[in-house]
Design a protein around this motif. Structure first.
Motif, PDB file in Angstrom:
ATOM      1  N   ILE A  81    -100.097 -44.702 -18.968  1.00  9.52           N
ATOM      2  CA  ILE A  81    -100.248 -45.196 -17.595  1.00  9.52           C
ATOM      3  C   ILE A  81     -99.966 -44.071 -16.588  1.00  9.52           C
ATOM      4  O   ILE A  81    -100.705 -43.878 -15.624  1.00  9.52           O
ATOM      5  N   PHE A  82     -98.877 -43.323 -16.803  1.00 12.47           N
ATOM      6  CA  PHE A  82     -98.562 -42.234 -15.888  1.00 12.47           C
ATOM      7  C   PHE A  82     -99.626 -41.134 -15.931  1.00 12.47           C
ATOM      8  O   PHE A  82     -99.950 -40.537 -14.905  1.00 12.47           O
ATOM      9  N   TYR A  83    -100.172 -40.859 -17.117  1.00 13.85           N
ATOM     10  CA  TYR A  83    -101.203 -39.824 -17.228  1.00 13.85           C
ATOM     11  C   TYR A  83    -102.482 -40.251 -16.511  1.00 13.85           C
ATOM     12  O   TYR A  83    -103.107 -39.446 -15.823  1.00 13.85           O
ATOM     13  N   VAL A  84    -102.863 -41.515 -16.653  1.00 21.19           N
ATOM     14  CA  VAL A  84    -104.046 -42.012 -15.939  1.00 21.19           C
ATOM     15  C   VAL A  84    -103.815 -41.953 -14.437  1.00 21.19           C
ATOM     16  O   VAL A  84    -104.701 -41.550 -13.669  1.00 21.19           O
ATOM     17  N   GLY A  85    -102.637 -42.305 -13.976  1.00 21.57           N
ATOM     18  CA  GLY A  85    -102.309 -42.200 -12.554  1.00 21.57           C
ATOM     19  C   GLY A  85    -102.341 -40.763 -12.066  1.00 21.57           C
ATOM     20  O   GLY A  85    -102.801 -40.481 -10.958  1.00 21.57           O
ATOM     21  N   TYR A  86    -101.885 -39.860 -12.903  1.00 16.31           N
ATOM     22  CA  TYR A  86    -101.930 -38.423 -12.561  1.00 16.31           C
ATOM     23  C   TYR A  86    -103.374 -37.961 -12.416  1.00 16.31           C
ATOM     24  O   TYR A  86    -103.712 -37.254 -11.462  1.00 16.31           O
ATOM     25  N   LEU A  87    -104.229 -38.352 -13.357  1.00 19.28           N
ATOM     26  CA  LEU A  87    -105.636 -37.941 -13.288  1.00 19.28           C
ATOM     27  C   LEU A  87    -106.346 -38.517 -12.058  1.00 19.28           C
ATOM     28  O   LEU A  87    -107.106 -37.820 -11.393  1.00 19.28           O
ATOM     29  N   VAL A  88    -106.072 -39.781 -11.760  1.00 19.28           N
ATOM     30  CA  VAL A  88    -106.697 -40.401 -10.585  1.00 19.28           C
ATOM     31  C   VAL A  88    -106.202 -39.727  -9.307  1.00 19.28           C
ATOM     32  O   VAL A  88    -106.975 -39.438  -8.401  1.00 19.28           O
ATOM     33  N   GLY A  89    -104.918 -39.454  -9.224  1.00 17.09           N
ATOM     34  CA  GLY A  89    -104.382 -38.779  -8.050  1.00 17.09           C
ATOM     35  C   GLY A  89    -104.899 -37.366  -7.893  1.00 17.09           C
ATOM     36  O   GLY A  89    -105.152 -36.900  -6.783  1.00 17.09           O
ATOM     37  N   LYS A  90    -105.078 -36.677  -9.016  1.00 13.16           N
ATOM     38  CA  LYS A  90    -105.606 -35.321  -8.973  1.00 13.16           C
ATOM     39  C   LYS A  90    -107.061 -35.303  -8.510  1.00 13.16           C
ATOM     40  O   LYS A  90    -107.481 -34.433  -7.758  1.00 13.16           O
ATOM     41  N   ARG A  91    -107.825 -36.303  -8.950  1.00 12.13           N
ATOM     42  CA  ARG A  91    -109.230 -36.389  -8.565  1.00 12.13           C
ATOM     43  C   ARG A  91    -109.375 -36.693  -7.075  1.00 12.13           C
ATOM     44  O   ARG A  91    -110.238 -36.188  -6.391  1.00 12.13           O
ATOM     45  N   ARG A  92    -108.528 -37.567  -6.550  1.00 10.33           N
ATOM     46  CA  ARG A  92    -108.618 -37.953  -5.122  1.00 10.33           C
ATOM     47  C   ARG A  92    -108.033 -36.893  -4.211  1.00 10.33           C
ATOM     48  O   ARG A  92    -108.366 -36.823  -3.040  1.00 10.33           O
ATOM     49  N   GLY A  93    -107.068 -36.163  -4.698  1.00 11.23           N
ATOM     50  CA  GLY A  93    -106.364 -35.188  -3.853  1.00 11.23           C
ATOM     51  C   GLY A  93    -107.113 -33.932  -3.734  1.00 11.23           C
ATOM     52  O   GLY A  93    -107.376 -33.263  -2.817  1.00 11.23           O
TER      53      GLY A  93
END
Length: 93
Positions: A81-93
């Motif tokens: 869950i944390f890794y998926v959140g990291y990837l989504v945040g990295k893509r949006r940021g």
């Protein structure tokens, strides 16, 4: 100018009923941390801190060894869950 004063007065009159749950949880957290510090100091003054830490760690290790699969599943799920959140945040940021 008179209308501006009326809106400010109306905002001041609004009061919330009851105590918000976040303030209760914050107070509970501070009380718990304070009691933990006092308990640790008590064990230190009685020279029982090391014995208590060893007993607590062996109990924790025994608990983890008794049910390893659910614990590994919870840890893996959390990391995923944390890794998926990291990837989504990295893509949006």
């Amino acid at each position: 100018m008179d209308a501006a004063k009326n809106t400010q007065n109306k905002r001041k009159r609004v009061r919330r009923k009851g105590t918000p749950i976040t303030k209760i949880l914050r107070a509970f957290l501070f009380i718990t941390i304070g009691l933990l510090i006092v308990f640790t100091y008590y064990l230190y003054t009685e020279d029982k801190l090391l014995i208590y830490i060893l007993q607590l760690s062996t109990t924790f290790i025994t608990f983890i060894k008794s049910i390893p699969m659910p614990i590994f599943m919870i840890i893996g799920y959390t990391i995923l869950i944390f890794y998926v959140g990291y990837l989504v945040g990295k893509r949006r940021g």
